[in-house]
Write an enzyme that holds these catalytic residues in place. Structure first.
Site, PDB file in Angstrom:
ATOM      1  N   LYS A  13       6.090   1.760  76.174  1.00 61.25           N
ATOM      2  CA  LYS A  13       5.995  -0.051  77.201  1.00 61.25           C
ATOM      3  C   LYS A  13       6.416  -0.886  76.688  1.00 61.25           C
ATOM      4  O   LYS A  13       7.204  -1.279  77.824  1.00 61.25           O
ATOM      5  CB  LYS A  13       4.455  -0.552  75.814  1.00 61.25           C
ATOM      6  CG  LYS A  13       3.087   0.270  75.294  1.00 61.25           C
ATOM      7  CD  LYS A  13       1.670  -0.585  75.400  1.00 61.25           C
ATOM      8  CE  LYS A  13       1.840  -0.728  73.993  1.00 61.25           C
ATOM      9  NZ  LYS A  13       2.148  -0.071  72.800  1.00 61.25           N
ATOM     10  N   ARG A  88      -4.799  -6.246  71.380  1.00 57.39           N
ATOM     11  CA  ARG A  88      -4.791  -4.851  70.870  1.00 57.39           C
ATOM     12  C   ARG A  88      -6.243  -5.192  70.712  1.00 57.39           C
ATOM     13  O   ARG A  88      -6.594  -4.063  69.607  1.00 57.39           O
ATOM     14  CB  ARG A  88      -4.140  -6.051  69.430  1.00 57.39           C
ATOM     15  CG  ARG A  88      -3.405  -4.999  68.971  1.00 57.39           C
ATOM     16  CD  ARG A  88      -2.472  -4.399  69.088  1.00 57.39           C
ATOM     17  NE  ARG A  88      -1.587  -3.306  68.195  1.00 57.39           N
ATOM     18  CZ  ARG A  88       0.284  -3.279  68.708  1.00 57.39           C
ATOM     19  NH1 ARG A  88       0.965  -3.982  69.466  1.00 57.39           N
ATOM     20  NH2 ARG A  88       1.313  -3.066  67.965  1.00 57.39           N
ATOM     21  N   ARG A 127      13.620   6.022  67.314  1.00 61.51           N
ATOM     22  CA  ARG A 127      13.590   4.683  67.589  1.00 61.51           C
ATOM     23  C   ARG A 127      13.891   4.772  66.171  1.00 61.51           C
ATOM     24  O   ARG A 127      14.627   3.619  65.700  1.00 61.51           O
ATOM     25  CB  ARG A 127      12.135   4.233  67.875  1.00 61.51           C
ATOM     26  CG  ARG A 127      12.476   2.292  67.676  1.00 61.51           C
ATOM     27  CD  ARG A 127      11.224   1.892  68.520  1.00 61.51           C
ATOM     28  NE  ARG A 127       9.972   1.988  67.322  1.00 61.51           N
ATOM     29  CZ  ARG A 127       8.680   1.565  67.883  1.00 61.51           C
ATOM     30  NH1 ARG A 127       8.739   0.959  69.491  1.00 61.51           N
ATOM     31  NH2 ARG A 127       7.956   1.929  67.213  1.00 61.51           N
ATOM     32  N   ARG A 133      13.306  -0.192  62.131  1.00 63.78           N
ATOM     33  CA  ARG A 133      12.557  -1.173  61.977  1.00 63.78           C
ATOM     34  C   ARG A 133      11.449  -0.603  60.705  1.00 63.78           C
ATOM     35  O   ARG A 133      11.691   0.306  60.505  1.00 63.78           O
ATOM     36  CB  ARG A 133      11.322  -1.244  63.253  1.00 63.78           C
ATOM     37  CG  ARG A 133      11.661  -2.332  64.743  1.00 63.78           C
ATOM     38  CD  ARG A 133      10.306  -1.780  65.308  1.00 63.78           C
ATOM     39  NE  ARG A 133       9.725  -2.101  64.928  1.00 63.78           N
ATOM     40  CZ  ARG A 133       8.276  -1.636  65.911  1.00 63.78           C
ATOM     41  NH1 ARG A 133       8.416  -1.791  67.596  1.00 63.78           N
ATOM     42  NH2 ARG A 133       6.920  -1.486  66.019  1.00 63.78           N
ATOM     43  N   ARG A 144      -0.867   3.146  61.809  1.00 64.26           N
ATOM     44  CA  ARG A 144      -0.430   2.289  63.316  1.00 64.26           C
ATOM     45  C   ARG A 144      -1.433   3.078  64.328  1.00 64.26           C
ATOM     46  O   ARG A 144      -1.890   2.630  65.130  1.00 64.26           O
ATOM     47  CB  ARG A 144       1.321   2.153  63.679  1.00 64.26           C
ATOM     48  CG  ARG A 144       1.689   0.912  63.133  1.00 64.26           C
ATOM     49  CD  ARG A 144       3.137   0.588  62.832  1.00 64.26           C
ATOM     50  NE  ARG A 144       3.303   0.279  64.214  1.00 64.26           N
ATOM     51  CZ  ARG A 144       4.327   1.072  64.489  1.00 64.26           C
ATOM     52  NH1 ARG A 144       5.087   1.435  63.777  1.00 64.26           N
ATOM     53  NH2 ARG A 144       5.294   0.973  65.962  1.00 64.26           N
TER      54      ARG A 144
END
Ligand code: AMP
Length: 187
Positions: A13, A88, A127, A133, A144
């Site tokens: 996204k 969300r 990532r 992160r 998640r």
């Protein structure tokens, strides 16, 4: 043009939103980015949100909506935006509909980027290496994805009822996905 981007964590996204910014000339508004900025600024809100985000859970609807409202009132958002990471859950979807009704706005597209769950895990691992992160660790990613399945996936059905969902196959290269999105936005 007002667009909502839907898809699991790691579905691409954010990457697609950044490309759309250039092509459509409208800002990318990511509630995850707004929260990460609040954390970087060490605001009280940021510190409270960090604990929740580091577990992979959702920050309170009111906090996120407050940040979003403020961002949407900025000048660059008046001509449209690409919303990434909001809504969300169904409560947020309803909050957004109410906000749009108050402002006399409507949503043009909800783009649902669909990716194989195994692919998502592999992408997030990549990532994690690049961005570092704190919520990209294996255990947190698992949570998640669960939160996505339970709370966020129903948002797509909410927009399907409004006939504004376009399902985008998220497999292939960044360019492949981008072309599929462009084809949808042309209509
Ligand atoms: P993202 O960058 O969209 O993957 O978001 C990272 C984290 O920020 C999520 O796992 C949540 O903890 C939090 N977050 C982002 N957007 C929202 C939202 N709309 N509602 C609640 N929490 C959010």
């Amino acid at each position: 043009m007002r667009i909502v981007l839907l898809g699991a964590p790691g579905s691409g996204k954010g990457t697609q939103a950044k490309i759309l910014v250039k092509k459509q000339g409208i800002p990318h508004i990511s509630t995850g980015d707004l929260l990460r900025s609040a954390i970087a600024a060490k605001s009280k809100l940021g510190l409270a949100a960090k604990q929740v985000m580091d577990r992979g859970d959702l920050v309170s609807d009111e906090i996120v909506l407050g940040m979003l409202k403020e961002r949407l009132s900025e000048t660059d958002a008046q001509k449209g935006f690409i919303l990434d990471g909001f809504p969300r859950n169904l409560v947020q979807a309803e909050m957004l509909s109410e906000l749009f009704a108050e402002l006399g706005l409507s949503l043009d597209h909800a783009l649902l980027i669909e990716v194989d769950p195994d692919e998502v895990v592999a992408r997030i691992a990549k990532r994690a290496e690049i961005e570092g992160r704190s919520d990209d660790t294996e255990e947190v990613v698992r949570n998640r994805l669960q939160v996505y399945k339970e709370q966020t996936a129903p948002v797509a059905d909410y927009y399907k009822e409004q006939n504004i969902v376009s399902e985008i196959m998220g497999a292939g290269t960044i360019e492949d996905v981008q072309k599929r999105i462009e084809a949808v936005l042309r209509f």
